[in-house]
Design a protein around this motif. Sequence first.
Motif, PDB file in Angstrom:
ATOM      1  N   PHE A  30      -2.519   4.317  -8.148  1.00  7.11           N
ATOM      2  CA  PHE A  30      -1.118   4.046  -7.783  1.00  7.11           C
ATOM      3  C   PHE A  30      -0.374   3.274  -9.067  1.00  7.11           C
ATOM      4  N   LYS A  31       0.758   3.467  -9.344  1.00  2.00           N
ATOM      5  CA  LYS A  31       1.472   2.679 -10.536  1.00  2.00           C
ATOM      6  C   LYS A  31       2.097   1.409  -9.708  1.00  2.00           C
ATOM      7  N   GLY A  32       1.811   0.365 -10.463  1.00  2.00           N
ATOM      8  CA  GLY A  32       2.737  -0.798  -9.751  1.00  2.00           C
ATOM      9  C   GLY A  32       1.849  -1.988 -10.371  1.00  2.00           C
ATOM     10  N   ASP A  33       2.011  -3.112 -10.024  1.00  2.00           N
ATOM     11  CA  ASP A  33       1.732  -4.497 -10.518  1.00  2.00           C
ATOM     12  C   ASP A  33       1.320  -5.457  -9.217  1.00  2.00           C
ATOM     13  N   CYS A  34       1.234  -6.674  -9.658  1.00  2.00           N
ATOM     14  CA  CYS A  34       0.769  -7.935  -8.725  1.00  2.00           C
ATOM     15  C   CYS A  34       0.056  -7.629  -7.469  1.00  2.00           C
ATOM     16  N   LEU A  35      -0.888  -6.893  -7.802  1.00  2.00           N
ATOM     17  CA  LEU A  35      -2.073  -6.382  -6.651  1.00  2.00           C
ATOM     18  C   LEU A  35      -2.965  -7.458  -6.192  1.00  2.00           C
ATOM     19  N   LEU A  36      -2.813  -7.552  -4.861  1.00  2.00           N
ATOM     20  CA  LEU A  36      -3.833  -8.585  -4.165  1.00  2.00           C
ATOM     21  C   LEU A  36      -4.436  -7.874  -3.083  1.00  2.00           C
ATOM     22  N   VAL A  37      -5.607  -7.843  -3.088  1.00  2.00           N
ATOM     23  CA  VAL A  37      -6.453  -7.194  -1.983  1.00  2.00           C
ATOM     24  C   VAL A  37      -7.445  -8.274  -1.483  1.00  2.00           C
ATOM     25  N   VAL A  38      -7.369  -8.753  -0.333  1.00  2.64           N
ATOM     26  CA  VAL A  38      -8.191  -9.825   0.116  1.00  2.64           C
ATOM     27  C   VAL A  38      -8.552  -9.638   1.546  1.00  2.64           C
ATOM     28  N   GLY A  39      -9.756 -10.074   1.843  1.00  4.88           N
ATOM     29  CA  GLY A  39     -10.246 -10.052   3.326  1.00  4.88           C
ATOM     30  C   GLY A  39     -11.785  -9.852   3.519  1.00  4.88           C
ATOM     31  N   ASP A  40     -12.170  -9.158   4.457  1.00  8.56           N
ATOM     32  CA  ASP A  40     -13.523  -8.916   4.699  1.00  8.56           C
ATOM     33  C   ASP A  40     -13.714  -7.463   5.201  1.00  8.56           C
ATOM     34  N   GLU A  41     -14.798  -7.094   6.023  1.00 11.80           N
ATOM     35  CA  GLU A  41     -14.839  -5.617   6.202  1.00 11.80           C
ATOM     36  C   GLU A  41     -14.203  -5.412   7.354  1.00 11.80           C
ATOM     37  N   ASP A  42     -13.629  -6.201   8.047  1.00  7.57           N
ATOM     38  CA  ASP A  42     -12.686  -5.978   9.465  1.00  7.57           C
ATOM     39  C   ASP A  42     -11.148  -6.175   9.286  1.00  7.57           C
ATOM     40  N   LEU A  43     -10.790  -6.719   8.133  1.00 12.84           N
ATOM     41  CA  LEU A  43      -9.329  -7.167   7.888  1.00 12.84           C
ATOM     42  C   LEU A  43      -9.052  -7.279   6.502  1.00 12.84           C
ATOM     43  N   ILE A  44      -8.000  -6.472   5.987  1.00  7.72           N
ATOM     44  CA  ILE A  44      -7.759  -6.672   4.596  1.00  7.72           C
ATOM     45  C   ILE A  44      -6.299  -6.930   4.451  1.00  7.72           C
ATOM     46  N   LYS A  45      -5.805  -7.760   3.701  1.00  9.59           N
ATOM     47  CA  LYS A  45      -4.391  -8.074   3.329  1.00  9.59           C
ATOM     48  C   LYS A  45      -4.176  -7.459   1.862  1.00  9.59           C
ATOM     49  N   ILE A  46      -2.951  -6.653   1.885  1.00 17.39           N
ATOM     50  CA  ILE A  46      -2.613  -5.949   0.757  1.00 17.39           C
ATOM     51  C   ILE A  46      -1.139  -6.688   0.341  1.00 17.39           C
ATOM     52  N   HIS A  47      -0.844  -6.729  -0.848  1.00 15.19           N
ATOM     53  CA  HIS A  47       0.270  -7.278  -1.567  1.00 15.19           C
ATOM     54  C   HIS A  47       0.348  -6.369  -2.932  1.00 15.19           C
ATOM     55  N   TYR A  48       1.462  -5.453  -2.932  1.00 17.83           N
ATOM     56  CA  TYR A  48       1.602  -4.805  -4.210  1.00 17.83           C
ATOM     57  C   TYR A  48       2.997  -4.432  -4.759  1.00 17.83           C
ATOM     58  N   HIS A  49       3.204  -4.409  -5.666  1.00 19.51           N
ATOM     59  CA  HIS A  49       4.784  -3.866  -6.188  1.00 19.51           C
ATOM     60  C   HIS A  49       4.645  -2.413  -6.710  1.00 19.51           C
ATOM     61  N   THR A  50       5.427  -1.641  -6.111  1.00 21.27           N
ATOM     62  CA  THR A  50       5.319  -0.267  -6.664  1.00 21.27           C
ATOM     63  C   THR A  50       6.824   0.262  -6.470  1.00 21.27           C
ATOM     64  N   ASN A  51       6.948   1.379  -6.893  1.00 19.65           N
ATOM     65  CA  ASN A  51       8.033   2.489  -6.605  1.00 19.65           C
ATOM     66  C   ASN A  51       7.856   3.251  -5.438  1.00 19.65           C
ATOM     67  N   GLU A  52       6.660   3.386  -4.971  1.00 19.18           N
ATOM     68  CA  GLU A  52       6.206   4.500  -4.188  1.00 19.18           C
ATOM     69  C   GLU A  52       5.424   3.871  -3.058  1.00 19.18           C
ATOM     70  N   PRO A  53       6.052   3.035  -2.183  1.00 19.77           N
ATOM     71  CA  PRO A  53       5.443   2.523  -1.204  1.00 19.77           C
ATOM     72  C   PRO A  53       4.793   3.300  -0.088  1.00 19.77           C
ATOM     73  N   TRP A  54       5.493   4.384   0.149  1.00 22.06           N
ATOM     74  CA  TRP A  54       4.846   5.360   1.246  1.00 22.06           C
ATOM     75  C   TRP A  54       3.376   5.864   0.875  1.00 22.06           C
ATOM     76  N   LEU A  55       3.255   6.026  -0.626  1.00 19.21           N
ATOM     77  CA  LEU A  55       1.809   6.444  -1.046  1.00 19.21           C
ATOM     78  C   LEU A  55       0.845   5.393  -0.284  1.00 19.21           C
ATOM     79  N   VAL A  56       1.043   4.129  -0.994  1.00 21.00           N
ATOM     80  CA  VAL A  56       0.324   2.866  -0.590  1.00 21.00           C
ATOM     81  C   VAL A  56       0.051   2.858   1.233  1.00 21.00           C
TER      82      VAL A  56
END
Length: 83
Positions: A30-56
């Motif tokens: 994916f093209k973008g910036d400000c990626l944040l992926v945090v969590g554990d094996e049961d729950l992940i929080k995503i934060h991402y800046h992109t022009n194609e959020p539907w792909l995310v």
Amino acid sequence: MIEYKFDTQLLIEGTGLDEDAIYDYFVEHFKGDCLLVVGDEDLIKIHYHTNEPWLVLEYCASLGEIHDIVLENMQLQSDGLHG
């Protein structure tokens, strides 16, 4: 002008989630910036800046249940600040 206009945030709930693998997939696919992926094996929080959020969203939905989805058009917000 903002390079990546959609602030995309969501939670992925599942089993065996791997935050490092998810992070790497984002960087490679994916093209973008400000990626944040945090969590554990049961729950992940995503934060991402992109022009194609539907792909995310499509990718994240393939990993588990997605919820608490927030998509904000930062370009519109920025334009609003300029009157």
